[in-house]
Design a protein around this motif. Structure first.
Motif, mmCIF file in Angstrom:
data_model
loop_
_atom_site.group_PDB
_atom_site.id
_atom_site.type_symbol
_atom_site.label_atom_id
_atom_site.label_comp_id
_atom_site.label_asym_id
_atom_site.label_seq_id
_atom_site.Cartn_x
_atom_site.Cartn_y
_atom_site.Cartn_z
ATOM 1 N N LYS A 1 45.078 -42.206 63.234
ATOM 2 C CA LYS A 1 45.600 -40.974 63.841
ATOM 3 C C LYS A 1 47.121 -41.031 63.977
ATOM 4 C CE LYS A 1 41.769 -40.796 66.886
ATOM 5 N NZ LYS A 1 41.641 -41.378 68.189
ATOM 6 N N GLU A 2 47.706 -42.082 63.477
ATOM 7 C CA GLU A 2 49.147 -42.306 63.564
ATOM 8 C C GLU A 2 49.660 -42.373 64.993
ATOM 9 O OE1 GLU A 2 51.262 -39.799 60.716
ATOM 10 O OE2 GLU A 2 49.526 -40.031 59.399
ATOM 11 N N LYS A 3 48.745 -42.667 65.905
ATOM 12 C CA LYS A 3 49.161 -42.909 67.282
ATOM 13 C C LYS A 3 49.831 -44.280 67.345
ATOM 14 C CE LYS A 3 46.745 -42.758 71.351
ATOM 15 N NZ LYS A 3 45.438 -42.816 72.034
ATOM 16 N N GLU A 4 49.340 -45.163 66.487
ATOM 17 C CA GLU A 4 49.965 -46.472 66.352
ATOM 18 C C GLU A 4 50.650 -46.472 64.979
ATOM 19 O OE1 GLU A 4 47.128 -49.549 67.519
ATOM 20 O OE2 GLU A 4 48.274 -51.010 66.356
ATOM 21 N N VAL A 5 51.943 -46.747 64.970
ATOM 22 C CA VAL A 5 52.684 -46.674 63.712
ATOM 23 C C VAL A 5 52.816 -48.047 63.070
ATOM 24 C CG1 VAL A 5 54.953 -46.201 62.695
ATOM 25 C CG2 VAL A 5 53.988 -44.632 64.400
ATOM 26 N N ILE A 6 52.551 -48.111 61.774
ATOM 27 C CA ILE A 6 52.871 -49.317 61.013
ATOM 28 C C ILE A 6 53.758 -48.874 59.849
ATOM 29 C CG2 ILE A 6 51.983 -51.292 59.739
ATOM 30 C CD1 ILE A 6 49.383 -51.000 61.271
#
Lengths: 571, 144
Positions: free
Chosen positions: A471-476
């Protein structure tokens, strides 16, 4: 002394009381929130909420009112060692730069070890391949395609002799990442030393041996938990007497974290394992002050910078406090938790691999600010394969730059007293106590493993984190943001099947050359010892190793006596 | 009458569900990825069977046949994929189960992908692949 479960309850209450007693209305902070922060947020339409990996809420800013007043005011090297196990830390001695390495044949790894020593590495650390970790020989069917792929292959004492050739065992400290067959590899290491006339009490090093975290996370076992724990007990007894400088267990959070847990889970599950080993030694009748200083730890260091530093500080405070209050260790080195750190392999990305150099540097810095005693930095190519020499060199240089260019080593625990960091340290500590209580309510660590509780906790956290990434709540970076169509190409290390051929041939030769009657006899003796739980198996293990029984021949005796282990259903 | 209809409807939905076996066919217990995928496949409406750790390629093929799955998702992080994945395929063929799709994943270098494709193993997803991409791929190759 309180009953175990009550003790944890007591600690949780104590913490919450301390928190309450220091809660006060800080007028200045209130005023700032109302008059400056709120209007600002309104204007910029900013209402995003933040939290750490362990779901600790993060406020906009921290102040003196967030620090527990009556919390420990210790200095470094002082109980409960929150700020460091030694008073002068890196001013006295820098951390040991210990690069984990191993691949292919014992000859290949021996060359890599010598290369690292030449480049300024100060401690050895050996990785083994999957067959070795599981206790299968190179010529076994199950080993096909896997010999030397993930580490060095060791199938017998012969291989260990080659691996350690020309390495001065009385001068280096060696760490061997081996768990299920740790007693056998220790026996091999000691046997090589004896052959070179080096007294066992001069050997310095560490074998991982932490079988509990195998069931919880890394899942490389040979027997059921209770039987493995008996062998750990035997190693504790033997090493305390014969190899007093040998750390026979390195209690590891690393794999627990890599398997997907958050910082609080890593902290809590690892320390819970630590208490379990402590109880094992006490039950065996060893004197706590004699054996407990040999219990050392191994933590992960990943990307959430401040939470990681807080984790290390919390670990030291909990260990010292619980040893003193619950296990009656009044003083001495056992109270000061010492640990090795490895930067997180799971944080490395396959995409845009050069970015991994930056990730590793940040993680390494957090490890150093957290007061690690030794450090392994991952290489940028390790999401792809085992590292090349070039990549390993950059990783080692990263540590050297931190140690010698940044000045972060000059003052001890330079972040101590930071409102935010002290708050995180307290929060993690409380979360750990809650987990200890839960684990004890399930009957302790082994019982929690048998019920699959710890494994499920980790798998659930891993899944939630993966959903956040989707969900792109956590970015890598490079994976779900700032992605590129064309992937960067890098050179990677390829281990071919030559290692397997060489190892299989060597085994064939070995089985021809050795005295097979002696091998049979030594294995028979080991079987009898294994069958009676009260006996110590180390001397018979050493005899079997020295008769050139192979790794698998020895582990198979255990498989027959103890049976195998089937993991509880965790999905 | 209504009950029969419901049962029929239920059987219909059941047969629409993809049955998938998730396995790591070798000495490799890096199971974080597969355990995440098991949950993701389940949440995507599939029926998921997890082999547990350390099955041999032959055991994976047997479980797949016994459980009558549509697809097998294989993962390895230990470098043995070129040996182990085709072996699963070989055992399936020996047992006449050619129709079961095999999807690969793990630490698989670019240059190995072609070799795996040649052996009928598709996908061969590396680290950082989104779960959606993998699920879409499975739906495509299973064609239910």
């Amino acid at each position: 002394m309180l009953e175990t479960e009550n003790y944890w309850k007591h600690k949780i209450n104590e913490l919450s009381k301390l928190k309450k007693s220091s809660e006060k209305d800080d007028e200045d902070v209130r005023k700032w929130e109302k008059e400056i922060l709120e209007p600002w947020n309104k204007k910029s339409n900013n209402n995003e909420e933040f939290s750490t990996t362990s779901d600790i809420d993060v406020k906009t800013s921290y102040s003196a009112s967030d620090v527990i007043k009556k919390r420990d005011k210790s200095m470094p090297g002082e109980f409960p060692f929150t700020r460091g196990p030694y008073p002068n830390m890196y001013r006295g001695k820098k951390w040991t730069m210990r690069m984990f390495s191993g691949f292919g044949t014992p000859e290949d790894t021996n060359n890599r070890l010598k290369y690292l020593i030449k480049n300024g590495q100060t401690g050895l650390s050996i990785a083994f391949d999957m067959p070795t970790l599981y206790g299968y020989d190179a010529d076994n069917d199950r080993s096909r395609g896997e010999v030397g792929k993930c580490g060095c292959n060791i199938s017998s004492l012969k291989d260990m002799e080659i691996l350690l050739k020309d390495i001065p065992l009385n001068q280096v400290s060696t760490s061997m990442t081996i768990n299920a067959p740790a007693s056998i590899l220790t026996a091999m290491y000691a046997s090589v030393a004896s052959k070179n006339n080096i007294p066992l009490n001069e050997l310095r090093g560490t074998v991982q041996t932490d079988i509990l975290k195998e069931y919880i996370a890394q899942k490389e076992w040979a027997y059921p938990p209770k039987d493995h724990m008996r062998i750990v007990r035997d190693m504790m007894e033997y090493c305390t007497k014969e190899m007093p400088k040998w750390n026979y267990v390195s209690i590891s959070g690393y794999h627990i974290r890599e398997a997907g847990s958050n910082a609080a889970q890593e902290l809590a599950f690892t320390l819970a394992n630590g208490f379990t080993y402590l109880e094992l030694g006490q039950k065996a009748g060893l004197k706590t002050e004699e054996f407990a200083p040999r219990l050392s730890f191994f933590f992960n260091c990943t990307m959430n910078f401040f939470e990681e530093i807080a984790k290390f500080r919390a670990a030291r405070r909990i260990w010292a406090t619980v040893l003193k209050e619950k296990y009656g260790v009044e003083k001495g080195p056992a109270l000061a938790l010492r640990f090795h750190t490895q930067t997180s392999g799971a944080s490395l990305t396959w995409q845009q691999p050069m970015n991994n150099i930056v990730r590793t540097a940040i993680e390494a810095l957090a490890g150093v600010l957290g007061g690690t005693q030794s450090l392994h930095t991952n290489s940028y190519d390790e999401a792809w394969a085992l590292p090349t020499e070039q990549a390993v060199k950059v990783a080692l240089r990263t540590q050297q730059i931190i140690a010698e260019e940044t000045g972060v080593v000059q003052a001890v625990d330079p972040l101590g007293g930071s409102y935010y960091l002290e708050h995180l340290t307290n929060e993690l500590e409380e979360k750990a106590y809650r987990y200890f209580e839960k684990i004890d309510s399930l009957g302790g660590v082994i019982s929690a493993i048998e019920k699959g509780y710890l494994q499920k906790e980790i798998a659930e956290t891993a899944y939630r984190s993966q959903l956040d990434i989707e969900k792109e709540k956590e970015v890598i970076v490079g994976v779900n943001k700032y992605t590129e169509e064309e992937e960067d190409k890098i050179e990677i290390l390829k281990v071919d099947d030559e290692a397997q051929r060489i190892q299989v041939n060597r085994l064939k030769q070995l089985k021809n050359d050795r005295d097979n009657n002696k091998v049979r006899e030594s294995l028979e003796n080991l079987r009898k010892t294994y069958e009676s739980n009260d006996k110590n198996c180390m001397n018979d293990t050493i005899k079997a190793v020295q008769a050139y029984a192979t790794l698998q021949e020895i582990v198979d005796v255990g498989r027959e006596v103890f049976g195998e282990w089937k993991e509880p259903q965790i999905f | 009458m209504e009950r029969t209809a419901n049962i029929l409807k239920w059987e219909f939905t059941m047969s629409q569900k993809i049955r998938i076996l998730v396995a790591k066919p070798g000495l490799d217990a890096h199971d974080r990825g597969v355990l995440v995928l098991c949950r993701a496949f389940r949440d995507a409406g599939m029926e998921v069977i997890y082999s547990g750790l350390l099955p041999t390629p032959e055991q994976v093929a047997s479980i797949a046949i016994d459980e009558d799955v549509d697809a097998i998702a294989l993962s390895l992080h230990n470098g043995a994929h070129l040996t182990a994945f085709p072996e699963v395929k070989k055992y399936l063929e020996e047992k006449g189960a050619n129709e079961i799709a095999i999807i690969g994943g793990g630490i698989i270098p670019e240059e190995d992908k072609e070799e795996l494709e040649k052996n009928g193993i598709t996908g061969n997803f590396g680290p950082g692949t989104s779960m959606d991409t993998i699920i879409e791929h499975i739906k495509k190759v299973v064609k239910k």
